[in-house]
Design a protein around this motif. Structure first.
Motif, PDB file in Angstrom:
ATOM      1  N   LEU A   1       0.872  -1.075   0.056  1.00  0.00           N
ATOM      2  CA  LEU A   1      -0.169   0.131   0.331  1.00  0.00           C
ATOM      3  C   LEU A   1       1.010   1.224  -0.058  1.00  0.00           C
ATOM      4  O   LEU A   1       0.388   2.297  -0.273  1.00  0.00           O
ATOM      5  CB  LEU A   1      -0.616  -0.305   1.174  1.00  0.00           C
ATOM      6  N   VAL A   2       1.627   0.903   0.427  1.00  0.00           N
ATOM      7  CA  VAL A   2       2.957   1.990   0.322  1.00  0.00           C
ATOM      8  C   VAL A   2       3.463   3.459  -0.397  1.00  0.00           C
ATOM      9  O   VAL A   2       3.485   3.953  -0.980  1.00  0.00           O
ATOM     10  CB  VAL A   2       4.116   2.770   1.385  1.00  0.00           C
ATOM     11  N   ASN A   3       3.630   1.333  -1.356  1.00  0.00           N
ATOM     12  CA  ASN A   3       3.929   1.929  -3.063  1.00  0.00           C
ATOM     13  C   ASN A   3       2.259   2.339  -3.744  1.00  0.00           C
ATOM     14  O   ASN A   3       2.772   3.074  -4.374  1.00  0.00           O
ATOM     15  CB  ASN A   3       4.567   0.395  -3.709  1.00  0.00           C
ATOM     16  N   GLU A   4       1.746   1.528  -3.236  1.00  0.00           N
ATOM     17  CA  GLU A   4       0.565   1.485  -3.950  1.00  0.00           C
ATOM     18  C   GLU A   4      -0.043   3.465  -4.363  1.00  0.00           C
ATOM     19  O   GLU A   4      -1.192   3.764  -4.817  1.00  0.00           O
ATOM     20  CB  GLU A   4      -0.820   0.340  -3.577  1.00  0.00           C
ATOM     21  N   ALA A   5      -0.287   3.089  -3.100  1.00  0.00           N
ATOM     22  CA  ALA A   5      -1.234   4.953  -2.290  1.00  0.00           C
ATOM     23  C   ALA A   5      -0.633   5.522  -0.857  1.00  0.00           C
ATOM     24  O   ALA A   5      -0.824   6.017  -0.235  1.00  0.00           O
ATOM     25  CB  ALA A   5      -2.268   4.538  -2.534  1.00  0.00           C
ATOM     26  N   PRO A   6       0.944   5.445  -1.170  1.00  0.00           N
ATOM     27  CA  PRO A   6       1.249   6.566  -0.184  1.00  0.00           C
ATOM     28  C   PRO A   6       0.698   7.469   0.374  1.00  0.00           C
ATOM     29  O   PRO A   6       1.115   8.080   1.435  1.00  0.00           O
ATOM     30  CB  PRO A   6       2.667   6.812  -0.746  1.00  0.00           C
ATOM     31  N   LEU A   7      -0.019   7.974  -0.410  1.00  0.00           N
ATOM     32  CA  LEU A   7      -0.645   9.808   0.515  1.00  0.00           C
ATOM     33  C   LEU A   7      -2.507   8.903   0.947  1.00  0.00           C
ATOM     34  O   LEU A   7      -2.896   9.829   1.514  1.00  0.00           O
ATOM     35  CB  LEU A   7      -1.096  10.730  -0.708  1.00  0.00           C
ATOM     36  N   GLU A   8      -2.298   8.456   0.299  1.00  0.00           N
ATOM     37  CA  GLU A   8      -3.891   7.521   0.817  1.00  0.00           C
ATOM     38  C   GLU A   8      -4.415   6.537   1.593  1.00  0.00           C
ATOM     39  O   GLU A   8      -3.581   5.942   3.043  1.00  0.00           O
ATOM     40  CB  GLU A   8      -4.831   7.364  -0.369  1.00  0.00           C
ATOM     41  N   GLY A   9      -4.077   5.174   1.239  1.00  0.00           N
ATOM     42  CA  GLY A   9      -4.244   3.999   1.961  1.00  0.00           C
ATOM     43  C   GLY A   9      -2.655   3.317   2.909  1.00  0.00           C
ATOM     44  O   GLY A   9      -2.519   3.406   3.384  1.00  0.00           O
ATOM     45  N   GLY A  10      -1.700   4.167   2.445  1.00  0.00           N
ATOM     46  CA  GLY A  10      -0.208   3.492   2.551  1.00  0.00           C
ATOM     47  C   GLY A  10       0.381   5.052   3.696  1.00  0.00           C
ATOM     48  O   GLY A  10       1.426   4.345   4.345  1.00  0.00           O
ATOM     49  N   TRP A  11      -0.660   5.273   4.499  1.00  0.00           N
ATOM     50  CA  TRP A  11      -0.002   6.325   5.933  1.00  0.00           C
ATOM     51  C   TRP A  11       0.582   5.578   6.908  1.00  0.00           C
ATOM     52  O   TRP A  11      -0.164   4.042   7.076  1.00  0.00           O
ATOM     53  CB  TRP A  11      -0.997   6.919   6.206  1.00  0.00           C
ATOM     54  N   PHE A  12       1.107   5.159   7.312  1.00  0.00           N
ATOM     55  CA  PHE A  12       1.534   4.671   9.085  1.00  0.00           C
ATOM     56  C   PHE A  12       1.184   5.025  10.231  1.00  0.00           C
ATOM     57  O   PHE A  12       1.000   3.646  11.086  1.00  0.00           O
ATOM     58  CB  PHE A  12       2.847   5.041   8.777  1.00  0.00           C
ATOM     59  N   ALA A  13       0.709   6.175  10.747  1.00  0.00           N
ATOM     60  CA  ALA A  13       0.444   6.080  11.860  1.00  0.00           C
ATOM     61  C   ALA A  13      -0.580   7.223  11.788  1.00  0.00           C
ATOM     62  O   ALA A  13      -0.582   8.891  11.279  1.00  0.00           O
ATOM     63  CB  ALA A  13       1.088   6.213  13.163  1.00  0.00           C
ATOM     64  N   LYS A  14      -1.095   7.977  12.613  1.00  0.00           N
ATOM     65  CA  LYS A  14      -1.485   9.064  13.053  1.00  0.00           C
ATOM     66  C   LYS A  14      -1.477   9.580  14.893  1.00  0.00           C
ATOM     67  O   LYS A  14      -1.247   8.695  16.170  1.00  0.00           O
ATOM     68  CB  LYS A  14      -3.287   9.121  13.291  1.00  0.00           C
ATOM     69  N   VAL A  15      -1.180  10.791  14.798  1.00  0.00           N
ATOM     70  CA  VAL A  15      -0.375  11.617  16.008  1.00  0.00           C
ATOM     71  C   VAL A  15      -1.201  12.440  16.387  1.00  0.00           C
ATOM     72  O   VAL A  15      -1.614  13.174  15.320  1.00  0.00           O
ATOM     73  CB  VAL A  15       1.189  11.455  15.615  1.00  0.00           C
ATOM     74  N   LYS A  16      -1.519  12.770  17.847  1.00  0.00           N
ATOM     75  CA  LYS A  16      -2.432  13.495  18.808  1.00  0.00           C
ATOM     76  C   LYS A  16      -1.443  14.334  18.661  1.00  0.00           C
ATOM     77  O   LYS A  16      -0.482  14.307  19.747  1.00  0.00           O
ATOM     78  CB  LYS A  16      -3.296  13.084  19.825  1.00  0.00           C
ATOM     79  N   VAL A  17      -1.209  15.770  18.647  1.00  0.00           N
ATOM     80  CA  VAL A  17      -0.052  16.473  18.563  1.00  0.00           C
ATOM     81  C   VAL A  17      -0.043  17.345  19.500  1.00  0.00           C
ATOM     82  O   VAL A  17      -1.544  17.705  20.054  1.00  0.00           O
ATOM     83  CB  VAL A  17      -0.272  17.230  16.635  1.00  0.00           C
ATOM     84  N   THR A  18       0.612  17.029  19.954  1.00  0.00           N
ATOM     85  CA  THR A  18       0.902  18.415  20.972  1.00  0.00           C
ATOM     86  C   THR A  18       2.071  19.642  20.873  1.00  0.00           C
ATOM     87  O   THR A  18       1.145  20.817  21.985  1.00  0.00           O
ATOM     88  CB  THR A  18       2.313  17.741  21.631  1.00  0.00           C
ATOM     89  N   ASP A  19       2.095  19.900  19.287  1.00  0.00           N
ATOM     90  CA  ASP A  19       2.663  21.558  19.528  1.00  0.00           C
ATOM     91  C   ASP A  19       2.689  21.355  17.824  1.00  0.00           C
ATOM     92  O   ASP A  19       2.943  21.212  17.567  1.00  0.00           O
ATOM     93  CB  ASP A  19       4.337  21.681  19.487  1.00  0.00           C
ATOM     94  N   SER A  20       0.921  22.386  17.804  1.00  0.00           N
ATOM     95  CA  SER A  20       0.741  22.657  16.310  1.00  0.00           C
ATOM     96  C   SER A  20       1.592  23.360  15.145  1.00  0.00           C
ATOM     97  O   SER A  20       1.462  23.572  14.538  1.00  0.00           O
ATOM     98  CB  SER A  20      -0.927  22.533  16.627  1.00  0.00           C
TER      99      SER A  20
END
Length: 125
Positions: A85-104
């Motif tokens: 998925l990283v190759n096929e759709a790097p900006l859609e299905g190929g994401w790694f993690a979601k992070v709750k940001v502490t400093d936007s």
């Protein structure tokens, strides 16, 4: 919000205070066929610049660094069975993690899409 990029080819998409992180199309192209992705543990705290994930391809293993600081709240479990998925759709299905940001404000240091495109074009010269 639009995609923002690092010089190491990570991308981040910030929605409210949650950042989705992956690697750019350029990066996946340089890696070749991805065969394995190691993602972080949900609940782990991460600082900007820390290793977020490891991507193994037929060419090499490469670290992915977090462009923001925060807590990992979700990982892309689809990569476990389908690392391509990283190759096929790097900006859609190929994401790694979601992070709750502490400093936007950390996102302000990253390149917008146009700047990143120019940056990548400069690498290929």
């Amino acid at each position: 919000m639009s995609y923002r990029y690092t010089e190491d080819h990570e991308w981040v998409l910030l929605e409210d205070d949650v950042a989705t992180i992956g690697i750019s199309d350029y990066a996946q192209g340089q890696l070749g066929d991805v065969v394995y992705v190691e993602v972080p543990e949900v609940g782990s705290d991460i600082s900007k610049g820390d290793e977020l994930a490891v991507v193994e391809s037929v060419k090499a293993a490469s670290e992915v660094y977090s462009p923001v600081s925060g807590e990992v709240i979700e990982v892309n479990e689809d990569l476990d069975g389908s690392p391509t998925l990283v190759n096929e759709a790097p900006l859609e299905g190929g994401w790694f993690a979601k992070v709750k940001v502490t400093d936007s404000t950390e996102i302000d240091d990253l390149m917008d899409e146009e700047t990143y495109k120019s940056y990548v074009e400069g690498l290929d010269e």
